[in-house]
Design a protein around this motif. Structure first.
Motif, short mmCIF file in Angstrom:
data_model
loop_
_atom_site.label_atom_id
_atom_site.label_comp_id
_atom_site.label_asym_id
_atom_site.label_seq_id
_atom_site.Cartn_x
_atom_site.Cartn_y
_atom_site.Cartn_z
N PRO A 94 2.72 14.45 -2.33
CA PRO A 94 1.32 14.78 -2.64
C PRO A 94 1.26 16.12 -3.34
O PRO A 94 2.16 16.95 -3.21
N LEU A 95 0.20 16.34 -4.08
CA LEU A 95 0.02 17.63 -4.73
C LEU A 95 -0.22 18.69 -3.67
O LEU A 95 -0.98 18.49 -2.73
N ALA A 104 -1.90 21.86 -2.05
CA ALA A 104 -3.32 22.23 -2.08
C ALA A 104 -3.62 23.26 -3.17
O ALA A 104 -4.66 23.18 -3.85
N CYS A 145 -3.52 21.45 -6.58
CA CYS A 145 -4.68 20.56 -6.66
C CYS A 145 -5.94 21.36 -6.93
O CYS A 145 -6.81 20.95 -7.73
N SER A 146 -6.08 22.52 -6.30
CA SER A 146 -7.25 23.36 -6.51
C SER A 146 -7.34 23.84 -7.95
O SER A 146 -8.43 23.87 -8.54
N TYR A 169 -6.09 22.28 -10.59
CA TYR A 169 -6.47 21.12 -11.38
C TYR A 169 -7.97 20.86 -11.27
O TYR A 169 -8.65 20.62 -12.28
N ARG A 170 -8.49 20.89 -10.06
CA ARG A 170 -9.90 20.57 -9.86
C ARG A 170 -10.80 21.61 -10.51
O ARG A 170 -11.86 21.27 -11.06
N CYS A 217 -1.53 16.14 -14.88
CA CYS A 217 -1.23 15.70 -13.52
C CYS A 217 -0.38 14.44 -13.53
O CYS A 217 0.63 14.35 -12.81
N SER A 240 -1.13 10.14 -6.18
CA SER A 240 -1.34 11.55 -5.81
C SER A 240 -2.42 12.18 -6.68
O SER A 240 -3.28 12.93 -6.19
N CYS A 241 -2.39 11.89 -7.98
CA CYS A 241 -3.40 12.44 -8.89
C CYS A 241 -4.78 11.90 -8.56
O CYS A 241 -5.78 12.62 -8.62
N CYS A 259 -6.19 13.71 -5.55
CA CYS A 259 -6.55 15.09 -5.85
C CYS A 259 -7.79 15.18 -6.74
O CYS A 259 -8.68 15.99 -6.49
N LEU A 260 -7.86 14.34 -7.77
CA LEU A 260 -8.90 14.47 -8.78
C LEU A 260 -10.10 13.55 -8.57
O LEU A 260 -10.97 13.46 -9.43
#
Length: 212
Positions: A173-174, A176, A179-180, A182-183, A197, A205-206, A209-210
Motif C-alpha cells: 500500500p502507499l 500515508a 498518499c497525502s 498525491y492527494r 501513482c 493501491s492507487c 489512495c486517490l
C-alpha cells in the motif's frame, strides 16, 4: 701442444671477461637499488593531488572520463538535462561522441549514492541507495521497466508496461506520507498524479489512495 696452450689461454680470457661482466652487473644492480632506496627514503609520505576536477581525453581530445566534486549536467541531443536540483560528485563516463553514458556518483542534498547506465537518448539503468535504509535497482526502456526495491515498506519486485504497473510482488500500500502528497496535488494535476501513482504502485493501491 701449442693448440692446447692457446685453448687454455682463450678459456682463461673468457672466464676473466665473464667475471668482469658479472661484477659490472652486480654494481649496476646495487646502484639501482641505492637509487630506489634513496627515492623512497627521501620522501616516505605518500603524495596527494588535490583538484576539483580531472578530465581524461582520448586521442581525438574527447573527454571520456570525468572525476569531479561538482560534475556538470548531462547533454543529450544538444540539450542540457538537469539532475532534479541535485549536485553530483564522483565519476562520469562518456562515449567517443562526448555523450554521457553513465557514472558512479553521490547526490547532494539528498545524500543518495547511485550507479547509472545511459543510452544516447536516456537513462537505462539505476542502482541507488539512500542515506538511511532504502535501495533500488531499476532497468527500463521507454515506458517499460522492472524494479527491485527494499525500503521502509518492505522488499518488492515491480513490472511496468506502458507506464502502468502490471505486477508487484508483494503488492504494498502507499505510505500515508506519499498518499497525502498525491492527494494534495490531485486537484491541480489530477491526470498526471494518477499516471505517476500507477507507474509505481498497483492499481488497487492507487485506487484506495486517490478515491474521492
Amino acid at each position: 701442444m701449442i693448440g692446447e696452450v692457446e685453448s687454455t689461454q682463450d678459456m682463461a680470457t673468457l672466464l676473466q671477461s665473464l667475471r668482469r661482466q658479472t661484477r659490472l652487473q652486480g654494481l649496476a644492480i646495487l646502484g639501482l637499488g641505492a637509487v630506489l632506496a634513496a627515492g623512497f627514503g627521501a620522501n616516505p609520505e605518500p603524495q596527494r593531488l588535490i583538484v576539483s576536477e580531472l578530465a581524461v581525453v582520448d586521442e581525438n581530445g574527447v573527454v571520456r572520463v570525468r572525476v569531479g566534486g561538482d560534475l556538470p549536467d548531462a547533454i543529450i541531443d544538444g540539450r542540457r538535462i538537469g539532475r532534479g536540483g541535485e549536485k553530483v560528485a564522483g565519476v562520469m563516463l562518456y562515449d567517443d561522441t562526448g555523450q554521457e553514458r553513465g557514472g558512479y556518483v553521490t547526490f547532494s542534498p539528498s545524500g543518495n549514492v547511485g550507479l547509472t547506465l545511459d543510452s544516447r537518448r536516456s537513462q537505462s539503468a539505476l542502482f541507488v541507495a539512500d542515506p538511511e535504509q532504502g535501495v533500488a535497482l531499476k532497468l527500463w526502456n521507454g515506458d517499460d521497466a522492472v524494479e527491485m526495491r527494499a525500503d521502509g515498506d518492505g522488499a518488492r519486485f515491480t513490472a511496468v508496461q506502458n507506464s502502468q504497473v502490471v505486477s508487484q510482488t508483494p503488492a504494498v500500500p502507499l505510505a500515508a506520507e506519499i498518499c497525502s502528497i498525491y492527494r494534495d496535488a490531485l486537484t491541480e494535476h489530477g491526470e498526471a498524479v494518477r499516471r505517476e501513482c500507477s507507474s509505481r504502485f498497483s492499481p488497487e493501491s492507487c485506487e484506495v489512495c486517490l478515491a474521492d
